[in-house]
Design a protein around this motif. Sequence first.
Motif, PDB file in Angstrom:
ATOM      1  N   GLY A   2       0.814  -1.199   0.000  1.00 58.40           N
ATOM      2  CA  GLY A   2       0.000   0.000   0.000  1.00 58.40           C
ATOM      3  C   GLY A   2       0.853   1.257   0.000  1.00 58.40           C
ATOM      4  N   ARG A   3       0.220   2.348  -0.375  1.00 60.24           N
ATOM      5  CA  ARG A   3       0.923   3.624  -0.370  1.00 60.24           C
ATOM      6  C   ARG A   3       1.108   4.139   1.047  1.00 60.24           C
ATOM      7  NH1 ARG A   3      -2.086   7.088  -5.155  1.00 60.24           N
ATOM      8  NH2 ARG A   3      -1.506   5.745  -6.915  1.00 60.24           N
ATOM      9  N   ALA A   4       2.207   4.806   1.262  1.00 60.56           N
ATOM     10  CA  ALA A   4       2.438   5.418   2.572  1.00 60.56           C
ATOM     11  C   ALA A   4       1.543   6.645   2.717  1.00 60.56           C
ATOM     12  CB  ALA A   4       3.908   5.822   2.705  1.00 60.56           C
ATOM     13  N   ALA A   5       1.000   6.852   3.893  1.00 58.13           N
ATOM     14  CA  ALA A   5       0.147   8.004   4.135  1.00 58.13           C
ATOM     15  C   ALA A   5       0.965   9.285   4.069  1.00 58.13           C
ATOM     16  CB  ALA A   5      -0.521   7.888   5.513  1.00 58.13           C
ATOM     17  N   VAL A   6       0.384  10.311   3.464  1.00 57.28           N
ATOM     18  CA  VAL A   6       1.037  11.609   3.385  1.00 57.28           C
ATOM     19  C   VAL A   6       0.545  12.460   4.547  1.00 57.28           C
ATOM     20  CG1 VAL A   6       1.366  13.691   2.017  1.00 57.28           C
ATOM     21  CG2 VAL A   6       1.223  11.455   0.889  1.00 57.28           C
ATOM     22  N   VAL A   7       1.448  12.908   5.378  1.00 53.01           N
ATOM     23  CA  VAL A   7       1.099  13.718   6.543  1.00 53.01           C
ATOM     24  C   VAL A   7       1.424  15.176   6.242  1.00 53.01           C
ATOM     25  CG1 VAL A   7       1.496  14.139   8.982  1.00 53.01           C
ATOM     26  CG2 VAL A   7       1.543  11.796   8.101  1.00 53.01           C
ATOM     27  N   VAL A   8       0.406  16.016   6.245  1.00 49.25           N
ATOM     28  CA  VAL A   8       0.616  17.438   6.018  1.00 49.25           C
ATOM     29  C   VAL A   8       0.946  18.099   7.353  1.00 49.25           C
ATOM     30  CG1 VAL A   8      -0.435  19.577   5.210  1.00 49.25           C
ATOM     31  CG2 VAL A   8      -0.980  17.405   4.075  1.00 49.25           C
ATOM     32  N   THR A   9       2.105  18.696   7.426  1.00 43.72           N
ATOM     33  CA  THR A   9       2.514  19.308   8.691  1.00 43.72           C
ATOM     34  C   THR A   9       2.161  20.784   8.758  1.00 43.72           C
ATOM     35  OG1 THR A   9       4.710  19.723   7.752  1.00 43.72           O
ATOM     36  CG2 THR A   9       4.393  17.669   8.999  1.00 43.72           C
ATOM     37  N   SER A  10       2.131  21.474   7.634  1.00 41.84           N
ATOM     38  CA  SER A  10       1.788  22.896   7.638  1.00 41.84           C
ATOM     39  C   SER A  10       1.319  23.311   6.250  1.00 41.84           C
ATOM     40  CB  SER A  10       2.992  23.749   8.067  1.00 41.84           C
ATOM     41  OG  SER A  10       4.045  23.638   7.123  1.00 41.84           O
ATOM     42  N   VAL A  11       0.628  24.444   6.190  1.00 41.85           N
ATOM     43  CA  VAL A  11       0.145  24.968   4.925  1.00 41.85           C
ATOM     44  C   VAL A  11       0.204  26.490   4.975  1.00 41.85           C
ATOM     45  CG1 VAL A  11      -2.249  24.934   5.740  1.00 41.85           C
ATOM     46  CG2 VAL A  11      -1.786  24.944   3.285  1.00 41.85           C
ATOM     47  N   ARG A  12       0.597  27.089   3.858  1.00 47.37           N
ATOM     48  CA  ARG A  12       0.625  28.551   3.748  1.00 47.37           C
ATOM     49  C   ARG A  12      -0.738  29.035   3.274  1.00 47.37           C
ATOM     50  NH1 ARG A  12       5.421  31.408   2.488  1.00 47.37           N
ATOM     51  NH2 ARG A  12       4.439  32.229   0.604  1.00 47.37           N
ATOM     52  N   VAL A  13      -1.259  30.054   3.949  1.00 43.84           N
ATOM     53  CA  VAL A  13      -2.591  30.568   3.645  1.00 43.84           C
ATOM     54  C   VAL A  13      -2.529  32.085   3.542  1.00 43.84           C
ATOM     55  CG1 VAL A  13      -4.977  30.741   4.453  1.00 43.84           C
ATOM     56  CG2 VAL A  13      -3.701  28.644   4.834  1.00 43.84           C
ATOM     57  N   PHE A  14      -3.209  32.605   2.519  1.00 45.62           N
ATOM     58  CA  PHE A  14      -3.341  34.061   2.385  1.00 45.62           C
ATOM     59  C   PHE A  14      -4.741  34.441   2.831  1.00 45.62           C
ATOM     60  CE2 PHE A  14      -4.500  37.871  -0.117  1.00 45.62           C
ATOM     61  CZ  PHE A  14      -3.499  38.733   0.313  1.00 45.62           C
ATOM     62  N   LEU A  15      -4.840  35.256   3.876  1.00 47.27           N
ATOM     63  CA  LEU A  15      -6.120  35.686   4.435  1.00 47.27           C
ATOM     64  C   LEU A  15      -6.332  37.153   4.124  1.00 47.27           C
ATOM     65  CD1 LEU A  15      -5.903  33.993   7.952  1.00 47.27           C
ATOM     66  CD2 LEU A  15      -7.008  33.114   5.881  1.00 47.27           C
ATOM     67  N   ALA A  16      -7.523  37.489   3.651  1.00 45.81           N
ATOM     68  CA  ALA A  16      -7.836  38.874   3.312  1.00 45.81           C
ATOM     69  C   ALA A  16      -9.206  39.235   3.850  1.00 45.81           C
ATOM     70  CB  ALA A  16      -7.782  39.072   1.793  1.00 45.81           C
ATOM     71  N   GLY A  17      -9.466  40.538   3.933  1.00 49.62           N
ATOM     72  CA  GLY A  17     -10.758  40.984   4.437  1.00 49.62           C
ATOM     73  C   GLY A  17     -10.922  40.679   5.913  1.00 49.62           C
ATOM     74  N   PRO A  18     -12.131  40.330   6.358  1.00 49.23           N
ATOM     75  CA  PRO A  18     -12.367  40.091   7.794  1.00 49.23           C
ATOM     76  C   PRO A  18     -11.495  38.980   8.374  1.00 49.23           C
ATOM     77  CG  PRO A  18     -14.428  40.287   6.613  1.00 49.23           C
ATOM     78  CD  PRO A  18     -13.365  40.241   5.580  1.00 49.23           C
ATOM     79  N   LEU A  19     -11.163  37.953   7.587  1.00 54.32           N
ATOM     80  CA  LEU A  19     -10.348  36.853   8.118  1.00 54.32           C
ATOM     81  C   LEU A  19      -8.916  37.286   8.433  1.00 54.32           C
ATOM     82  CD1 LEU A  19     -11.526  33.746   6.099  1.00 54.32           C
ATOM     83  CD2 LEU A  19     -11.474  33.979   8.581  1.00 54.32           C
ATOM     84  N   ALA A  20      -8.513  38.447   7.950  1.00 52.04           N
ATOM     85  CA  ALA A  20      -7.191  38.953   8.303  1.00 52.04           C
ATOM     86  C   ALA A  20      -7.199  39.668   9.652  1.00 52.04           C
ATOM     87  CB  ALA A  20      -6.683  39.904   7.216  1.00 52.04           C
ATOM     88  N   SER A  21      -8.400  39.903  10.210  1.00 49.21           N
ATOM     89  CA  SER A  21      -8.479  40.579  11.508  1.00 49.21           C
ATOM     90  C   SER A  21      -8.150  39.608  12.637  1.00 49.21           C
ATOM     91  CB  SER A  21      -9.874  41.167  11.728  1.00 49.21           C
ATOM     92  OG  SER A  21     -10.815  40.132  11.945  1.00 49.21           O
ATOM     93  N   ASP A  22      -7.534  40.115  13.681  1.00 50.04           N
ATOM     94  CA  ASP A  22      -7.092  39.256  14.787  1.00 50.04           C
ATOM     95  C   ASP A  22      -8.261  38.515  15.431  1.00 50.04           C
ATOM     96  OD1 ASP A  22      -4.539  40.140  14.325  1.00 50.04           O
ATOM     97  OD2 ASP A  22      -4.528  41.600  15.964  1.00 50.04           O
ATOM     98  N   THR A  23      -9.385  39.213  15.647  1.00 42.71           N
ATOM     99  CA  THR A  23     -10.500  38.628  16.386  1.00 42.71           C
ATOM    100  C   THR A  23     -11.131  37.473  15.631  1.00 42.71           C
ATOM    101  OG1 THR A  23     -10.957  40.760  17.436  1.00 42.71           O
ATOM    102  CG2 THR A  23     -12.700  39.110  17.488  1.00 42.71           C
ATOM    103  N   LEU A  24     -11.492  37.701  14.373  1.00 45.43           N
ATOM    104  CA  LEU A  24     -12.143  36.650  13.602  1.00 45.43           C
ATOM    105  C   LEU A  24     -11.181  35.503  13.330  1.00 45.43           C
ATOM    106  CD1 LEU A  24     -14.740  35.755  12.254  1.00 45.43           C
ATOM    107  CD2 LEU A  24     -13.991  36.883  10.162  1.00 45.43           C
ATOM    108  N   ARG A  25      -9.931  35.819  13.052  1.00 46.13           N
ATOM    109  CA  ARG A  25      -8.943  34.769  12.781  1.00 46.13           C
ATOM    110  C   ARG A  25      -8.772  33.856  13.987  1.00 46.13           C
ATOM    111  NH1 ARG A  25      -5.284  37.924  11.735  1.00 46.13           N
ATOM    112  NH2 ARG A  25      -3.667  37.660  13.328  1.00 46.13           N
ATOM    113  N   ALA A  26      -8.710  34.434  15.184  1.00 43.93           N
ATOM    114  CA  ALA A  26      -8.552  33.624  16.387  1.00 43.93           C
ATOM    115  C   ALA A  26      -9.791  32.772  16.652  1.00 43.93           C
ATOM    116  CB  ALA A  26      -8.263  34.519  17.589  1.00 43.93           C
ATOM    117  N   ALA A  27     -10.989  33.325  16.381  1.00 45.58           N
ATOM    118  CA  ALA A  27     -12.220  32.563  16.592  1.00 45.58           C
ATOM    119  C   ALA A  27     -12.276  31.352  15.671  1.00 45.58           C
ATOM    120  CB  ALA A  27     -13.429  33.460  16.374  1.00 45.58           C
TER     121      ALA A  27
END
Length: 376
Positions: A2-27
């Motif tokens: 069988g294939r070995a499982a691929v484990v994603v350790t991190s991902v780069r994300v670009f956040l814009a608009g309300p999701l770039a705000s500290d409050t909403l991002r933390a929630a």
Amino acid sequence: MGRAAVVVTSVRVFLAGPLASDTLRAAVLGRAVQGHAARLADHAICADRARVGLAAAPGAEAEGLLVTLGPDEAARLGFYQTAVGLCPGTVTVAGATATAHLLAVPDAGPWQAASWAAQWGPTVAATAGDVMALWPEVPARSVAARYGMMLVHGASRVRAAAEAPSGPCRRPGPDDLAVARRRQVYARFFAVEEYDLRYRRFNGEMSPQVNRAVFLSGDAVTVLPYDPVRDRVLLVEQFRMGPFARGDGQPWLLEPIAGRVDPGETPEDTARREAVEEAGLALGAVLPVANYYPTPGAKAEYLYSFVAIADLPDGVEGVFGIEGEAEDIRGHLVGFHRLMDLVASGAVSNGPLILTALWLQRERDGLRAAVARSAP
């Protein structure tokens, strides 16, 4: 093999608009996650009412935040994006690929940060907490199907926090309520939530843990159109599930015009909109009667009741309602004294109309005198 499982350790994300705000991002992410300011070429931040995301726009540039997320945070963000109707996409930021949240609405307009924040910001933030309380037990697409109704409840939370009245009742401190578990046991147009909680008793001790259920339907408005010249009101009649389910032989009720307060509306906005939808009426002055919980032991619904000045000539009543919502609403012109007879006889059997009729009984002479003074 069988294939070995691929484990994603991190991902780069670009956040814009309300999701770039500290409050909403933390929630959404479950904790404070820092990032770096970045710009995304050939994209613009767009809005479709409460939803804000990125859209392709050659030559434009969107400001946002570039963050690196662990697998749990990435999963939370993916859940939220799907729940609120955003689509993940791959973009290039600062010379490297990243995931961004896209708004798949062809006619979405440009995001105006200040006006959007004033109209939608607190509601979206409050609703984000409700959305993330369902993760990971509820599928994101199930949440997306009723996100509009969740915004209604989120807006109710915002109004409740802003309008808390003063009075002799206990004002809870941070240690007076302890919620051990919150779960949503039913969710379609309305929702039912169960809580396992303890609360501070009047003797100062905490109660044993109790299980309580609450029916969530959002805030609503009732408005009774009144013509002080002709001294009559317009009532509406429609089939109601509550009396039907109770076994009442009369499930068609006489009521004031009523409707849910949509996100982005004030209660007065709702009163005017519903008067057009349910009775074809343009209202004059909208006068507050009372704001109240009709059934606080089991329902989170909060009502704003009004009387509105209106022109009610013969023939103004008719059959109205939004066809797509299966509404079938008939109007009745009723003189003031006949209204009070209906209340006294029990033919009017819903609380908002009874309360509003008694308010009108108290204020009627003043309203009619004011109209007489203003007549040429």
